[in-house]
Scaffold this active site. Structure first.
Site, PDB file in Angstrom:
ATOM      1  N   ASP A  35      49.246  33.579  48.123  1.00 52.77           N
ATOM      2  CA  ASP A  35      49.595  34.894  48.663  1.00 52.77           C
ATOM      3  C   ASP A  35      50.982  34.815  49.302  1.00 52.77           C
ATOM      4  O   ASP A  35      51.313  33.842  49.985  1.00 52.77           O
ATOM      5  CB  ASP A  35      48.560  35.350  49.703  1.00 52.77           C
ATOM      6  CG  ASP A  35      48.656  36.847  49.969  1.00 52.77           C
ATOM      7  OD1 ASP A  35      47.750  37.572  49.539  1.00 52.77           O
ATOM      8  OD2 ASP A  35      49.651  37.275  50.597  1.00 52.77           O
ATOM      9  N   ILE A  36      51.770  35.861  49.098  1.00 59.07           N
ATOM     10  CA  ILE A  36      53.143  35.873  49.622  1.00 59.07           C
ATOM     11  C   ILE A  36      53.163  35.979  51.151  1.00 59.07           C
ATOM     12  O   ILE A  36      54.152  35.587  51.781  1.00 59.07           O
ATOM     13  CB  ILE A  36      53.960  37.019  48.962  1.00 59.07           C
ATOM     14  CG1 ILE A  36      55.442  36.746  49.036  1.00 59.07           C
ATOM     15  CG2 ILE A  36      53.599  38.373  49.562  1.00 59.07           C
ATOM     16  CD1 ILE A  36      56.269  37.695  48.184  1.00 59.07           C
ATOM     17  N   ASN A  91      38.859  43.046  49.332  1.00 57.82           N
ATOM     18  CA  ASN A  91      39.107  44.350  49.942  1.00 57.82           C
ATOM     19  C   ASN A  91      38.836  45.417  48.881  1.00 57.82           C
ATOM     20  O   ASN A  91      39.313  45.299  47.747  1.00 57.82           O
ATOM     21  CB  ASN A  91      40.546  44.443  50.441  1.00 57.82           C
ATOM     22  CG  ASN A  91      40.818  43.506  51.596  1.00 57.82           C
ATOM     23  OD1 ASN A  91      39.910  43.193  52.370  1.00 57.82           O
ATOM     24  ND2 ASN A  91      42.047  43.035  51.707  1.00 57.82           N
ATOM     25  N   HIS A 104      41.021  41.701  42.773  1.00 54.37           N
ATOM     26  CA  HIS A 104      41.430  40.357  43.187  1.00 54.37           C
ATOM     27  C   HIS A 104      40.612  39.934  44.391  1.00 54.37           C
ATOM     28  O   HIS A 104      40.146  40.776  45.162  1.00 54.37           O
ATOM     29  CB  HIS A 104      42.922  40.307  43.546  1.00 54.37           C
ATOM     30  CG  HIS A 104      43.303  41.251  44.647  1.00 54.37           C
ATOM     31  ND1 HIS A 104      43.517  42.596  44.408  1.00 54.37           N
ATOM     32  CD2 HIS A 104      43.475  41.072  45.981  1.00 54.37           C
ATOM     33  CE1 HIS A 104      43.822  43.193  45.551  1.00 54.37           C
ATOM     34  NE2 HIS A 104      43.791  42.290  46.529  1.00 54.37           N
TER      35      HIS A 104
HETATM   36  P1  5GP Z   1      45.037  43.604  49.169  1.00 53.23           P
HETATM   37  O1  5GP Z   1      45.718  44.126  50.420  1.00 53.23           O
HETATM   38  O2  5GP Z   1      45.181  44.591  48.037  1.00 53.23           O
HETATM   39  O3  5GP Z   1      43.617  43.151  49.370  1.00 53.23           O
HETATM   40  O4  5GP Z   1      45.793  42.279  48.783  1.00 53.23           O
HETATM   41  C1  5GP Z   1      47.023  42.253  48.148  1.00 53.23           C
HETATM   42  C2  5GP Z   1      47.644  40.917  48.488  1.00 53.23           C
HETATM   43  O5  5GP Z   1      48.680  40.664  47.566  1.00 53.23           O
HETATM   44  C3  5GP Z   1      48.244  40.855  49.886  1.00 53.23           C
HETATM   45  O6  5GP Z   1      47.630  39.819  50.633  1.00 53.23           O
HETATM   46  C4  5GP Z   1      49.728  40.593  49.623  1.00 53.23           C
HETATM   47  O7  5GP Z   1      50.305  39.730  50.577  1.00 53.23           O
HETATM   48  C5  5GP Z   1      49.715  40.004  48.236  1.00 53.23           C
HETATM   49  N1  5GP Z   1      50.944  40.284  47.499  1.00 53.23           N
HETATM   50  C6  5GP Z   1      51.527  41.512  47.359  1.00 53.23           C
HETATM   51  N2  5GP Z   1      52.642  41.395  46.611  1.00 53.23           N
HETATM   52  C7  5GP Z   1      52.751  40.077  46.276  1.00 53.23           C
HETATM   53  C8  5GP Z   1      53.717  39.352  45.508  1.00 53.23           C
HETATM   54  O8  5GP Z   1      54.692  39.873  44.982  1.00 53.23           O
HETATM   55  N3  5GP Z   1      53.508  38.014  45.374  1.00 53.23           N
HETATM   56  C9  5GP Z   1      52.427  37.394  45.937  1.00 53.23           C
HETATM   57  N4  5GP Z   1      52.335  36.079  45.744  1.00 53.23           N
HETATM   58  N5  5GP Z   1      51.503  38.055  46.667  1.00 53.23           N
HETATM   59  C10 5GP Z   1      51.669  39.384  46.833  1.00 53.23           C
END
Ligand code: 5GP
Length: 130
Positions: A35-36, A91, A104
């Site tokens: 995760d970024i 989520n 995811h």
């Molecule tokens: P959500 O909030 O939808 O459950 O999770 C999305 C996740 O994707 C977040 O934890 C966010 O940090 C991660 N994320 C979003 N954009 C990127 C990206 O460009 N690269 C990586 N490695 N993670 C990302």
């Protein structure tokens, strides 16, 4: 555009190597990457190559075998990096914090002894991710 007419999601673009990411595991149908914005010492996003399913409920209904494969990939990463102990968070819906509508899981864990994820800059103890 994909075959379903959708714009590729950010995760599809990572899988296509259009956006760089640290990829930690791949199968024909699953891809996992760091995760970024990590919320735990080990924080890996595990997603399907297809963006057909927006969340885990859709995936479970549409392709339970693919959901099982995703969980199996998570377990394999955790076996290597956190002694097989981990949280797996899906989520589901904006109000729950979902920002990417391509199914995811977040694999969240403390690194096991000798694991490659030795960066404990997020601290010991309970995981920060909520
Ligand atoms: P959500 O909030 O939808 O459950 O999770 C999305 C996740 O994707 C977040 O934890 C966010 O940090 C991660 N994320 C979003 N954009 C990127 C990206 O460009 N690269 C990586 N490695 N993670 C990302």
């Amino acid at each position: 555009m994909t075959s379903t007419g959708q714009e590729p999601s950010i995760f599809s673009r990572i899988a296509a190597r259009e956006i760089p990411a640290t990829i930690v595991a791949e199968t024909d149908r699953i891809i996992a990457f760091e995760d970024i914005a990590p919320q735990a010492p080990v924080h890996v996003v595990i997603t399907t190559r297809t963006q057909q399913y927006r969340n885990v409920v859709e995936l479970a209904a549409g392709d339970p075998g693919l959901l099982a494969e995703l969980v199996s990939v998570a377990a394999g990463i955790a076996a290597e990096r956190s002694n097989g102990q981990f949280r797996l968070v899906f989520n589901t819906g904006e109000a729950s914090g979902q920002t990417v509508f391509h199914v995811h899981a977040h694999l969240l864990a403390q690194p096991g002894p000798g694991s490659p994820a030795g960066d404990d800059s997020l601290g010991e103890g309970s995981l920060a991710f909520r």
